[in-house]
Scaffold this motif. Structure first.
Motif, PDB file in Angstrom:
ATOM      1  N   PHE A  80     -20.335  52.409  20.909  1.00 12.80           N
ATOM      2  CA  PHE A  80     -18.610  52.115  21.447  1.00 12.80           C
ATOM      3  C   PHE A  80     -19.769  50.338  20.981  1.00 12.80           C
ATOM      4  N   MET A  81     -18.271  49.777  20.294  1.00  7.95           N
ATOM      5  CA  MET A  81     -18.433  48.347  19.601  1.00  7.95           C
ATOM      6  C   MET A  81     -18.419  47.132  21.225  1.00  7.95           C
ATOM      7  N   LEU A  82     -18.888  45.968  20.958  1.00 12.33           N
ATOM      8  CA  LEU A  82     -18.351  44.782  21.743  1.00 12.33           C
ATOM      9  C   LEU A  82     -17.058  44.300  21.034  1.00 12.33           C
ATOM     10  N   PRO A  83     -16.341  43.328  22.046  1.00 16.65           N
ATOM     11  CA  PRO A  83     -16.556  43.436  23.393  1.00 16.65           C
ATOM     12  C   PRO A  83     -16.212  44.987  24.377  1.00 16.65           C
ATOM     13  N   LEU A  84     -16.915  45.503  24.949  1.00 16.09           N
ATOM     14  CA  LEU A  84     -16.464  46.617  25.576  1.00 16.09           C
ATOM     15  C   LEU A  84     -14.722  46.981  25.919  1.00 16.09           C
TER      16      LEU A  84
END
Length: 403
Positions: free
Chosen positions: A232-236
């Motif tokens: 999962f990439m940030l921001p969620l």
């Protein structure tokens, strides 16, 4: 024998066999025994034979079982060779896989005790000798650098993937291990399938939490989910946060929580490392799900609290949860909580003004604990705290006397 779909049997008689005969008079040749130009035809013939579902309870099928085992082993080895995976094989390969693995799972008879993974032997499919080889072939096929997702998606459909997820309820951990690994590869290669896969997993979790309270593959699904969360990439994104709140945290309440405790904690810690603000949501979930009459489960909850404190040492909500276990009348619960205080000495020294006021009252009350060992250990922990904060102890002792 169930011959499955016989339309894909093809090729000349020299390489093939009489599909209408129960006893094959000759065996298909090996790949090294034919010309390179004939190998794909031979490959498809062996794939076609492997669509036959051969009962394992009938001794009369021994020759067919032997042949299918041999062909599956050859296919597992051959699929890794360069140039084997071409557009023409996808349909037959996925048809063979579908016919073999999608079947009713073995079920226990009415009146049998419900399966307990910690005590009972699992119900295994008698055809596992063949199923395992099909799964090995499936894994090597999708794992190959020559596998083309664009060609595969016409056969490896979302319905196919959803049926794979249903198979996670198998009691056989070997089958769940293969499913977990293969689905991880599919998730990586089929980008458009990612959200539907997560949604189907969420549906399985919700069904377990709110309806059945039983499923054999929760731990395996969480392990697969952990590898997904890592990407999962940030921001969620908000759907990912909602998944943590609405699916993962309620899993603390699951009846078989001990079977998937470690995997659930791993997933939650991955979320918290990406978004620490979710910690309050997690601690509230722990409070709501805290077991009141199950000491074994309570010990696991204390372990969860301890593991979270290791990651978030200054979170007072976690320390409050730990402190209320210190004076528990159950010996093992109190002992587990007291042991964590010794483990976390350095953390307590770092935040004495915040943590010590939470710990000292229950430790003082343990002077009257019914178990003398708990009382003695509590005195040792008080002595440990006195070395950290000399001023705090006398004041609280005086307060304790006047109450």
């Amino acid at each position: 024998m169930n011959h499955g779909n016989n339309n894909s049997y093809r090729g000349n008689r020299r390489l093939s066999y009489d599909i209408n005969s129960d006893e094959h008079s000759y065996r298909l040749l090996g790949f090294n025994d034919v010309l390179p130009s004939q190998r794909q035809e031979l490959f498809l013939q062996k794939v076609a034979f492997c669509k036959i579902i051969i009962p394992f309870g009938d001794r009369s099928n021994s020759e067919s079982k032997f042949h299918k085992t041999a062909y599956l082993e050859e296919l597992c080895n051959y699929i890794t060779a360069s140039g084997v995976i071409t557009e023409s094989i996808y349909s037959d390969v996925f048809s063979m896989i579908r016919i073999n693995i999608f079947r009713p799972l073995p079920v226990r008879h009415a009146g049998e005790i419900e399966y307990d993974a910690t005590e009972d032997a699992p119900l295994c499919d008698p055809r596992w000798e063949h199923l395992e080889l099909v799964y090995q072939f499936f894994l090597r096929f999708v794992d190959s650098p020559e596998f083309n997702a664009d060609l595969g998606k016409g056969h490896l459909t979302l319905e196919f993937v959803e049926q794979m997820l249903v198979l996670f309820d198998s009691e056989d951990s070997r089958e769940r291990d293969y499913l977990k690994t293969i689905l991880h590869r599919i998730y990586a290669k089929f980008v458009l399938y990612r959200a539907p896969i997560r949604n189907k997993m969420a549906h399985i979790f919700c069904t377990y939490i709110y309806e059945t309270q039983r499923h054999n593959g929760i731990a395996d699904l969480l392990e697969l989910l952990g590898s997904i969360i890592q990407g999962f990439m940030l921001p969620l994104k908000q759907p990912h946060i909602d998944f943590a709140q609405r699916i993962l945290v309620p899993l603390f309440k699951g009846r078989t929580f001990p079977e998937y405790c470690d995997q659930l904690l791993y997933c939650i810690c991955l979320f918290l490392r990406k978004e620490p603000r979710l910690l309050n949501m997690v601690t509230r979930g722990l409070v709501r799900a805290w077991p009141k009459h199950d000491s074994d489960k309570c010990l696991l909850f204390i372990k969860v609290v301890g593991d979270l404190i290791s990651v978030f040492p200054d979170n007072l909500s976690l320390w409050r949860l730990l402190s209320r276990c210190l004076s528990d009348p159950h010996i093992m619960i109190a002992d587990k909580a007291l042991a964590l205080l010794e483990q976390f000495q350095d953390i307590i020294r770092t935040y004495p003004e915040d943590i010590c006021p939470l710990l000292i009252p229950p430790l003082l009350s343990n002077r009257h604990h019914w178990n003398s060992d708990i009382a003695q250990i509590s005195q040792k922990r008080l002595a440990m705290l006195s070395e950290i904060d000399l001023d705090q102890i006398p004041v609280l002792r005086q307060n304790d006397k006047t109450t």
